[in-house]
Design a protein around this motif. Sequence first.
Motif, short mmCIF file in Angstrom:
data_model
loop_
_atom_site.label_atom_id
_atom_site.label_comp_id
_atom_site.label_asym_id
_atom_site.label_seq_id
_atom_site.Cartn_x
_atom_site.Cartn_y
_atom_site.Cartn_z
N MET A 78 0.85 -1.18 0.00
CA MET A 78 0.00 0.00 0.00
C MET A 78 0.90 1.24 0.00
SD MET A 78 -3.03 0.91 2.70
CE MET A 78 -4.43 0.10 2.01
N ASP A 79 0.68 2.11 -0.97
CA ASP A 79 1.52 3.30 -1.05
C ASP A 79 1.02 4.39 -0.09
OD1 ASP A 79 -0.80 3.78 -2.44
OD2 ASP A 79 0.16 5.01 -3.99
N ASN A 80 1.77 5.45 0.01
CA ASN A 80 1.47 6.52 0.97
C ASN A 80 0.15 7.21 0.70
OD1 ASN A 80 3.77 6.10 2.43
ND2 ASN A 80 4.97 7.64 1.33
N LEU A 81 -0.18 7.43 -0.56
CA LEU A 81 -1.42 8.11 -0.89
C LEU A 81 -2.63 7.28 -0.49
CD1 LEU A 81 -2.77 10.55 -2.16
CD2 LEU A 81 -2.66 9.39 -4.37
N SER A 82 -2.57 5.98 -0.74
CA SER A 82 -3.69 5.10 -0.36
C SER A 82 -3.85 5.06 1.15
CB SER A 82 -3.45 3.68 -0.88
OG SER A 82 -3.31 3.68 -2.27
N LEU A 83 -2.75 4.98 1.86
CA LEU A 83 -2.82 4.97 3.32
C LEU A 83 -3.39 6.28 3.84
CD1 LEU A 83 -2.12 3.43 5.89
CD2 LEU A 83 0.12 4.51 5.82
N PHE A 84 -3.00 7.40 3.25
CA PHE A 84 -3.53 8.70 3.65
C PHE A 84 -5.04 8.78 3.43
CE2 PHE A 84 -4.72 13.04 2.38
CZ PHE A 84 -4.46 13.69 3.57
N VAL A 85 -5.51 8.29 2.28
CA VAL A 85 -6.94 8.33 1.98
C VAL A 85 -7.72 7.44 2.94
CG1 VAL A 85 -8.67 7.71 0.23
CG2 VAL A 85 -6.61 8.95 -0.44
N VAL A 86 -7.18 6.26 3.27
CA VAL A 86 -7.86 5.36 4.20
C VAL A 86 -7.95 5.99 5.58
CG1 VAL A 86 -7.61 3.16 5.43
CG2 VAL A 86 -7.30 3.24 2.96
N VAL A 87 -6.88 6.59 6.06
CA VAL A 87 -6.89 7.21 7.38
C VAL A 87 -7.83 8.42 7.38
CG1 VAL A 87 -5.47 8.49 9.03
CG2 VAL A 87 -4.61 6.38 8.01
N LEU A 88 -7.82 9.21 6.32
CA LEU A 88 -8.70 10.36 6.22
C LEU A 88 -10.17 9.94 6.23
CD1 LEU A 88 -8.83 13.47 5.83
CD2 LEU A 88 -8.91 13.01 3.38
N LEU A 89 -10.52 8.94 5.44
CA LEU A 89 -11.90 8.45 5.42
C LEU A 89 -12.30 7.85 6.75
CD1 LEU A 89 -12.14 6.91 1.85
CD2 LEU A 89 -13.15 9.03 2.68
N ALA A 90 -11.42 7.11 7.38
CA ALA A 90 -11.72 6.53 8.69
C ALA A 90 -11.97 7.63 9.71
CB ALA A 90 -10.58 5.62 9.14
N GLY A 91 -11.18 8.67 9.68
CA GLY A 91 -11.37 9.79 10.59
C GLY A 91 -12.71 10.48 10.37
N ILE A 92 -13.06 10.71 9.10
CA ILE A 92 -14.33 11.36 8.79
C ILE A 92 -15.51 10.50 9.23
CG2 ILE A 92 -15.81 12.10 6.88
CD1 ILE A 92 -13.24 13.05 5.46
N VAL A 93 -15.44 9.19 8.98
CA VAL A 93 -16.52 8.29 9.36
C VAL A 93 -16.65 8.22 10.88
CG1 VAL A 93 -17.21 5.85 9.36
CG2 VAL A 93 -16.47 6.94 7.25
N LEU A 94 -15.53 8.10 11.59
CA LEU A 94 -15.61 8.02 13.05
C LEU A 94 -16.18 9.29 13.67
CD1 LEU A 94 -12.28 6.18 13.91
CD2 LEU A 94 -14.61 5.32 14.16
N VAL A 95 -15.80 10.44 13.15
CA VAL A 95 -16.34 11.69 13.68
C VAL A 95 -17.83 11.80 13.37
CG1 VAL A 95 -16.26 14.19 13.40
CG2 VAL A 95 -14.15 12.91 13.66
N ALA A 96 -18.23 11.45 12.15
CA ALA A 96 -19.64 11.51 11.78
C ALA A 96 -20.48 10.56 12.62
CB ALA A 96 -19.80 11.20 10.30
N VAL A 97 -19.99 9.35 12.86
CA VAL A 97 -20.71 8.39 13.69
C VAL A 97 -20.82 8.89 15.12
CG1 VAL A 97 -20.57 6.07 14.69
CG2 VAL A 97 -20.23 6.38 12.25
N GLY A 98 -19.75 9.43 15.66
CA GLY A 98 -19.77 9.95 17.02
C GLY A 98 -20.76 11.09 17.19
N ILE A 99 -20.77 12.01 16.25
CA ILE A 99 -21.71 13.13 16.33
C ILE A 99 -23.14 12.65 16.17
CG2 ILE A 99 -22.48 15.23 15.12
CD1 ILE A 99 -19.52 15.86 14.62
N SER A 100 -23.37 11.71 15.27
CA SER A 100 -24.72 11.18 15.06
C SER A 100 -25.24 10.46 16.29
CB SER A 100 -24.74 10.24 13.86
OG SER A 100 -24.32 10.91 12.70
N VAL A 101 -24.41 9.62 16.89
CA VAL A 101 -24.83 8.89 18.09
C VAL A 101 -25.10 9.87 19.23
CG1 VAL A 101 -24.02 7.27 19.85
CG2 VAL A 101 -23.72 6.74 17.45
N ALA A 102 -24.27 10.86 19.39
CA ALA A 102 -24.49 11.84 20.45
C ALA A 102 -25.78 12.61 20.23
CB ALA A 102 -23.30 12.80 20.53
N ARG A 103 -26.07 12.95 18.99
CA ARG A 103 -27.29 13.69 18.69
C ARG A 103 -28.53 12.83 18.91
NH1 ARG A 103 -26.87 17.68 13.69
NH2 ARG A 103 -25.56 18.82 15.12
#
Length: 117
Positions: free
Chosen positions: A1-26
């Motif tokens: 896995m190259d650096n760009l793919s790893l960056f995209v995976v981490v970025l998407l995981a961060g966005i999903v985790l934040v969205a799930v956390g905010i949704s559950v809290a709401r």
Amino acid sequence: MDNLSLFVVVLLAGIVLVAVGISVARLLSPTSVNFQKGEPYECGLPTHGTSWMQFRVGYYLYAILFLMFDVETIFLFPWSTVVRDLGLAGLVNILIFVVILGLGLAYAWKKGVLKWT
């Protein structure tokens, strides 16, 4: 896995985790509609007049001086941990630093910036 793919995976995981956390809290947090929740809070007292009022420039100068000397004092803590390793040159440098701070304080004091009235 190259650096760009790893960056995209981490970025998407961060966005999903934040969205799930905010949704559950709401979804799980209790909600109530109250007129007083929309009011500005000022020490428990009702506000008088408008929020846009003019202050004397001296208050701003006082605050800026406080922040300046507060930040400058923070520079003394790292110096104090390595003072023995720096020797006489470190001591002379910090003395020059403190003298410059003192001159700045004396200048502000002479100009009357530190007076509240």
